[in-house]
Design a protein around this motif. Structure first.
Motif, PDB file in Angstrom:
ATOM      1  N   MET A   1      22.042  33.205  -0.982  1.00 39.72           N
ATOM      2  CA  MET A   1      20.949  32.335  -1.424  1.00 39.72           C
ATOM      3  C   MET A   1      20.982  31.075  -0.631  1.00 39.72           C
ATOM      4  SD  MET A   1      20.505  31.856  -5.407  1.00 39.72           S
ATOM      5  CE  MET A   1      21.457  33.259  -5.453  1.00 39.72           C
ATOM      6  N   LYS A   2      21.130  30.630  -2.120  1.00 35.54           N
ATOM      7  CA  LYS A   2      21.327  29.827  -1.813  1.00 35.54           C
ATOM      8  C   LYS A   2      21.627  28.991  -1.589  1.00 35.54           C
ATOM      9  CE  LYS A   2      20.569  28.592  -3.169  1.00 35.54           C
ATOM     10  NZ  LYS A   2      20.515  28.584  -3.203  1.00 35.54           N
ATOM     11  N   TRP A   5      21.644  27.605   1.652  1.00 34.44           N
ATOM     12  CA  TRP A   5      20.995  28.627   2.439  1.00 34.44           C
ATOM     13  C   TRP A   5      19.828  27.999   3.137  1.00 34.44           C
ATOM     14  CZ3 TRP A   5      19.644  29.891  -2.982  1.00 34.44           C
ATOM     15  CH2 TRP A   5      20.806  30.036  -3.734  1.00 34.44           C
ATOM     16  N   HIS A 202      19.610  38.474  -2.680  1.00 32.08           N
ATOM     17  CA  HIS A 202      18.363  38.992  -2.075  1.00 32.08           C
ATOM     18  C   HIS A 202      18.193  40.496  -2.307  1.00 32.08           C
ATOM     19  CE1 HIS A 202      18.303  34.976  -0.400  1.00 32.08           C
ATOM     20  NE2 HIS A 202      19.573  35.178  -0.118  1.00 32.08           N
ATOM     21  N   GLU A 217      20.521  39.069   6.058  1.00 28.79           N
ATOM     22  CA  GLU A 217      21.450  38.693   4.998  1.00 28.79           C
ATOM     23  C   GLU A 217      21.550  39.765   3.920  1.00 28.79           C
ATOM     24  OE1 GLU A 217      20.440  35.086   2.964  1.00 28.79           O
ATOM     25  OE2 GLU A 217      22.176  35.223   1.617  1.00 28.79           O
ATOM     26  N   HIS A 270      26.528  35.760  -0.592  1.00 26.08           N
ATOM     27  CA  HIS A 270      25.423  35.438   0.321  1.00 26.08           C
ATOM     28  C   HIS A 270      25.937  35.238   1.729  1.00 26.08           C
ATOM     29  CE1 HIS A 270      22.039  34.642  -2.470  1.00 26.08           C
ATOM     30  NE2 HIS A 270      23.048  34.689  -3.323  1.00 26.08           N
ATOM     31  N   ALA A 271      24.988  35.122   2.651  1.00 25.72           N
ATOM     32  CA  ALA A 271      25.306  34.688   4.010  1.00 25.72           C
ATOM     33  C   ALA A 271      24.425  33.484   4.306  1.00 25.72           C
ATOM     34  CB  ALA A 271      25.061  35.811   5.006  1.00 25.72           C
TER      35      ALA A 271
END
Ligand code: ZN
Length: 372
Positions: A1-2, A5, A202, A217, A270-271
């Motif tokens: 995310m975030k 992000w 996501h 991601e 997340h990435a």
């Protein structure tokens, strides 16, 4: 995310929009260079949330439940040597995000950022004097919530003795003891009955960040999350994924699912991304919100990842991400590297390295469970 992000603007073009479901619109924005402020016009009912991130210094303004008017979807305003640029993008399907990035040699005092409204639809984000980095005492690298009068008050710190007052910096506070290195066999962990929600960020039409070579991601984090869950199950933990394939799941159902299954912990994976023009920015950021337990969970995972990968340390940080703010159990959000970073993107492309990341996250979760 975030979070944080910072999606490259290219993501905007692949997000599906469901225009009618949006509560509000950002209809106009402008960076007023002479006055050093960003001016916004929104529909009524928008409540901006602001944070500060450093390295590079950025003021992040999130507009929850807001979309950008179609004509304005991709927009970057070039700045000055003090404010490098201002970007606006659709951060996720519910949030419009504005990033005010300062020049690489500059920072500002986030306490002096002012968000004012002259009417329910007009907003001004007034930046304070921008200062050269080398003249400013180290403020740490933590995101700092900027107080906005109309928005929820910032979190109050729990009075737990293990949580120091004020903002932790990456070098402090330390956990009660360092975790054993990955090569040290752990004593048996009492994990029976533990339920952990693993939340791959996501999915579906929401691809998350897009990085070098088009790396996505949602695909990277699903691969990692799935393996984290597998690792935990092998240790007797009941691990439940908030999405089990490439489908879109809104943020609220992720949180309510964790509550419904009686999760003891919530780990969102997340990435990160900043901009395709910044492949030099790489590293691990692990987020918590408010609670000492959340901090300890974040720290346990962060330490394991630093020990078993070559990820750069960008710190354990506090931020108001939805899935860690609305969850009732200890929660963390791990930004496992930058898809826009040259080192991190290469790591994400390697199946063996993704497995390493997953093993470290699982081990960090077990460390936390063991020391509760
Ligand atoms: Zn993400």
């Amino acid at each position: 995310m975030k979070l944080s992000w910072l999606l490259p603007l290219t993501v905007i073009s692949i997000l599906g929009f469901c225009e009618s479901s949006w509560a509000a619109r950002l209809t106009y924005w402008k960076f007023n260079k002479p006055l050093g402020r960003v001016e916004l016009i929104t529909d009524e009912g928008v409540k901006p949330e602001a944070h500060f991130l450093s390295n590079p210094s950025r003021v992040i303004i999130d507009l929850p439940d807001t979309r950008i008017l179609k004509a304005k979807r991709k927009k970057t305003a070039r700045g000055t040597k003090f404010v490098r640029e201002v970007r606006v993008g659709q951060f996720d399907r519910r949030t419009t995000r504005m990033v005010i990035e300062l020049g690489s040699q500059y920072t500002l005092n986030p306490d002096n950022v002012e968000i004012r409204s002259s009417s329910p639809t007009r907003w001004f984000i007034q930046l304070p004097k921008v200062l050269p980095l080398d003249q400013v005492a180290d403020q740490g690298r933590e995101p700092i919530s900027i107080d906005v009068p109309e928005v929820d008050s910032p979190p109050s710190w729990p009075s737990s003795p293990s949580m120091p007052p004020g903002r932790p910096t990456p070098s402090d506070p330390s956990p009660p003891s360092d975790p054993p290195s990955p090569s040290t066999p752990l004593p048996p962990v009492k994990v029976g009955g533990m339920v952990v929600a693993i939340d791959p960020g996501h999915g579906g039409a929401d691809g998350g960040a897009v990085g070098i070579g088009g790396i996505q991601e949602k695909i990277v984090v699903f691969s990692i999350s799935h393996q984290v869950a597998e690792q935990l199950r092998r240790k007797g933990v009941r691990a439940v994924l908030t999405r089990t394939g490439d489908q879109e799941v809104d943020l609220e159902p992720r949180v309510s699912m964790a509550r419904r299954i009686g999760a003891d912990l919530f780990v969102s994976i997340h990435a990160n991304a900043i901009s395709l023009s910044r492949p030099d920015i790489n590293g691990l950021e692990t987020y918590y919100y408010g609670s000492a337990q959340g901090y300890r969970l974040a720290r346990a995972i962060h330490n394991r990842l630093l020990n078993s990968t070559s990820l750069q340390d960008r710190g354990v940080r506090q931020a108001r991400f939805y899935v860690i703010r609305r969850t009732s159990m200890p929660a963390t959000l791990v930004e496992t590297g930058f898809v826009t970073g040259s080192q991190d993107a290469a790591r994400f492309r390697s199946a063996a390295q993704r497995t390493k990341i997953a093993e470290a996250i699982a081990q960090g979760i077990l460390d936390y469970i063991q020391r509760r």
